[in-house]
Design a protein around this motif. Structure first.
Motif, PDB file in Angstrom:
ATOM      1  N   GLU A  17       0.831  -1.210   0.000  1.00  0.00           N
ATOM      2  CA  GLU A  17       0.000   0.000   0.000  1.00  0.00           C
ATOM      3  C   GLU A  17       0.862   1.255   0.000  1.00  0.00           C
ATOM      4  O   GLU A  17       0.520   2.264  -0.636  1.00  0.00           O
ATOM      5  CB  GLU A  17      -0.932   0.008   1.208  1.00  0.00           C
ATOM      6  N   GLN A  18       2.007   1.211   0.698  1.00  0.00           N
ATOM      7  CA  GLN A  18       2.921   2.351   0.716  1.00  0.00           C
ATOM      8  C   GLN A  18       3.719   2.455  -0.585  1.00  0.00           C
ATOM      9  O   GLN A  18       4.066   3.554  -1.026  1.00  0.00           O
ATOM     10  CB  GLN A  18       3.896   2.246   1.901  1.00  0.00           C
ATOM     11  N   LYS A  19       3.999   1.319  -1.203  1.00  0.00           N
ATOM     12  CA  LYS A  19       4.779   1.311  -2.438  1.00  0.00           C
ATOM     13  C   LYS A  19       3.943   1.697  -3.663  1.00  0.00           C
ATOM     14  O   LYS A  19       4.491   2.171  -4.660  1.00  0.00           O
ATOM     15  CB  LYS A  19       5.387  -0.085  -2.671  1.00  0.00           C
ATOM     16  N   TRP A  20       2.640   1.472  -3.590  1.00  0.00           N
ATOM     17  CA  TRP A  20       1.811   1.630  -4.774  1.00  0.00           C
ATOM     18  C   TRP A  20       1.861   3.032  -5.392  1.00  0.00           C
ATOM     19  O   TRP A  20       1.937   3.148  -6.628  1.00  0.00           O
ATOM     20  CB  TRP A  20       0.368   1.220  -4.489  1.00  0.00           C
ATOM     21  N   PRO A  21       1.830   4.128  -4.632  1.00  0.00           N
ATOM     22  CA  PRO A  21       1.912   5.448  -5.287  1.00  0.00           C
ATOM     23  C   PRO A  21       3.165   5.611  -6.136  1.00  0.00           C
ATOM     24  O   PRO A  21       3.110   6.192  -7.226  1.00  0.00           O
ATOM     25  CB  PRO A  21       1.902   6.419  -4.101  1.00  0.00           C
ATOM     26  N   HIS A  22       4.297   5.101  -5.641  1.00  0.00           N
ATOM     27  CA  HIS A  22       5.542   5.170  -6.409  1.00  0.00           C
ATOM     28  C   HIS A  22       5.446   4.304  -7.657  1.00  0.00           C
ATOM     29  O   HIS A  22       5.834   4.720  -8.765  1.00  0.00           O
ATOM     30  CB  HIS A  22       6.708   4.717  -5.530  1.00  0.00           C
ATOM     31  N   SER A  24       2.699   3.352  -9.232  1.00  0.00           N
ATOM     32  CA  SER A  24       1.724   3.911 -10.186  1.00  0.00           C
ATOM     33  C   SER A  24       2.301   5.092 -10.941  1.00  0.00           C
ATOM     34  O   SER A  24       2.055   5.247 -12.146  1.00  0.00           O
ATOM     35  CB  SER A  24       0.443   4.306  -9.454  1.00  0.00           C
ATOM     36  N   ARG A  25       3.090   5.943 -10.255  1.00  0.00           N
ATOM     37  CA  ARG A  25       3.748   7.066 -10.950  1.00  0.00           C
ATOM     38  C   ARG A  25       4.725   6.568 -11.993  1.00  0.00           C
ATOM     39  O   ARG A  25       4.790   7.106 -13.106  1.00  0.00           O
ATOM     40  CB  ARG A  25       4.465   7.974  -9.936  1.00  0.00           C
ATOM     41  N   ARG A  28       2.873   5.367 -15.037  1.00  0.00           N
ATOM     42  CA  ARG A  28       2.382   6.479 -15.857  1.00  0.00           C
ATOM     43  C   ARG A  28       3.522   7.146 -16.619  1.00  0.00           C
ATOM     44  O   ARG A  28       3.389   7.478 -17.798  1.00  0.00           O
ATOM     45  CB  ARG A  28       1.672   7.509 -14.971  1.00  0.00           C
ATOM     46  N   TYR A  38      -7.768  -2.514  -5.955  1.00  0.00           N
ATOM     47  CA  TYR A  38      -7.232  -3.155  -4.759  1.00  0.00           C
ATOM     48  C   TYR A  38      -8.008  -4.442  -4.456  1.00  0.00           C
ATOM     49  O   TYR A  38      -9.232  -4.501  -4.619  1.00  0.00           O
ATOM     50  CB  TYR A  38      -7.373  -2.241  -3.541  1.00  0.00           C
TER      51      TYR A  38
END
Length: 301
Positions: A17-22, A24-25, A28, A38
């Motif tokens: 969950e903490q890694k996902w923003p990185h 996903s960026r 993109r 999820y």
């Protein structure tokens, strides 16, 4: 092409969950087009993957560990066996044995970079049929399955803290299981051949790695349309302790009580129902059969 990305937020000791923003960026920035969802419970990734495949998503990506990968595989193969759905993996779990078997380094950032690879490889899968709650159940797997001591360890590992990673809980569970475990007499069928053996474990391997980096089946290939069947014979506890460090390098197979054989169809039974694991997940008990499914999945890596 729009991919469906299936994210298990609790994989990797809840670190995904903490890694996902990185992640996903990075996707993109790479120009990778996707929708994501999820998972919310055990088994949910099977439903998401099956529905996505049936609804025409051409490419599914599992973000998580070996358990998440196993569920996405089950969703894809439940929906169709025609190999049209591509599958990618971003490994954020604790064990990451399947990606090792693919030849990847286990770095989730590197895995992201492979998602746009032009290399598409047909890999084998397995279908295991076993007993659970008094009924016969089937499940697909991609890395490997086992009966006996390794499955007992898998059962014990389920109660270990995931925050310690993949290897440490496995070794802790192994030590705990070793104290009370007794070798079992099993009937093994390998294609047309049948044997009765006293064993510690029987491993039905599609890939090479198990237990968070142990090279249990060093010669196994996920593209050769057969299982490597590793029988760990009637070894005593001292022999286990002496041989255990060698498993990480794959040199345990030189032990005289370790046997490597090959088969496309395997059956295992015993007077008592023995625990069974596949891709590190405890599934049920024997009697069980294992059937190789050649070139069942198209992997992107």
């Amino acid at each position: 092409m729009v991919a469906k990305v299936i994210v298990n937020p609790v994989a990797g000791a809840k670190s995904t969950e903490q890694k996902w923003p990185h992640i996903s960026r990075l996707m993109r920035d790479m120009g990778f087009s996707y929708d994501f969802q999820y998972t919310e419970s055990q088994g949910h990734a099977i439903e998401i993957a099956r529905d996505a495949a049936l609804n025409g998503y051409p490419y599914l990506v599992a973000v998580g560990g070996d358990g998440t990968i196993n569920e996405v595989v089950n969703g894809i193969l439940t929906a169709s066996h025609d190999q049209k759905t591509l599958m990618g993996v971003v490994d954020t779990g604790t064990g990451n044995d399947f990606v090792r078997s693919l030849g990847l380094d286990g770095n989730y950032l590197h895995s992201c970079q492979h998602l746009l690879s032009p290399k598409h490889t047909l890999v084998d899968a397995g279908l295991v049929t076993f007993q659970k709650d008094g009924r016969q159940v089937s499940r697909f797997f991609v890395n490997g399955a086992g009966v006996g001591f390794d499955a007992e360890v898998a059962a014990t590992t389920e109660h270990m803290p995931k925050a310690l990673g993949g290897t440490i809980p496995f070794v802790m569970a192994l030590a705990k299981t070793l104290l009370g475990y007794r070798n079992k007499t099993v009937d093994i069928g390998l294609d047309e051949d049948n044997y009765t053996r006293r064993v510690l474990s029987v491993i039905v391997a599609n890939g090479s790695y198990f237990g968070g980096g142990m090279k249990v089946a060093p010669s196994a290939l996920i593209t050769d349309s057969r299982f490597d069947v590793i029988t760990l014979g009637d070894v005593n506890k001292l022999e286990i302790l002496q041989t255990f460090p060698k498993i990480y390098k794959g040199t345990h197979i030189t032990h005289p009580k370790v046997k490597t054989e090959h088969a496309r169809f395997v059956s295992i039974s015993s007077e008592e129902g023995l625990y069974l694991q596949a891709d590190g997940e405890l599934l049920g008990k024997t009697p069980a059969t294992f059937e190789v499914l050649p070139q069942a999945l198209t992997m992107v890596f």
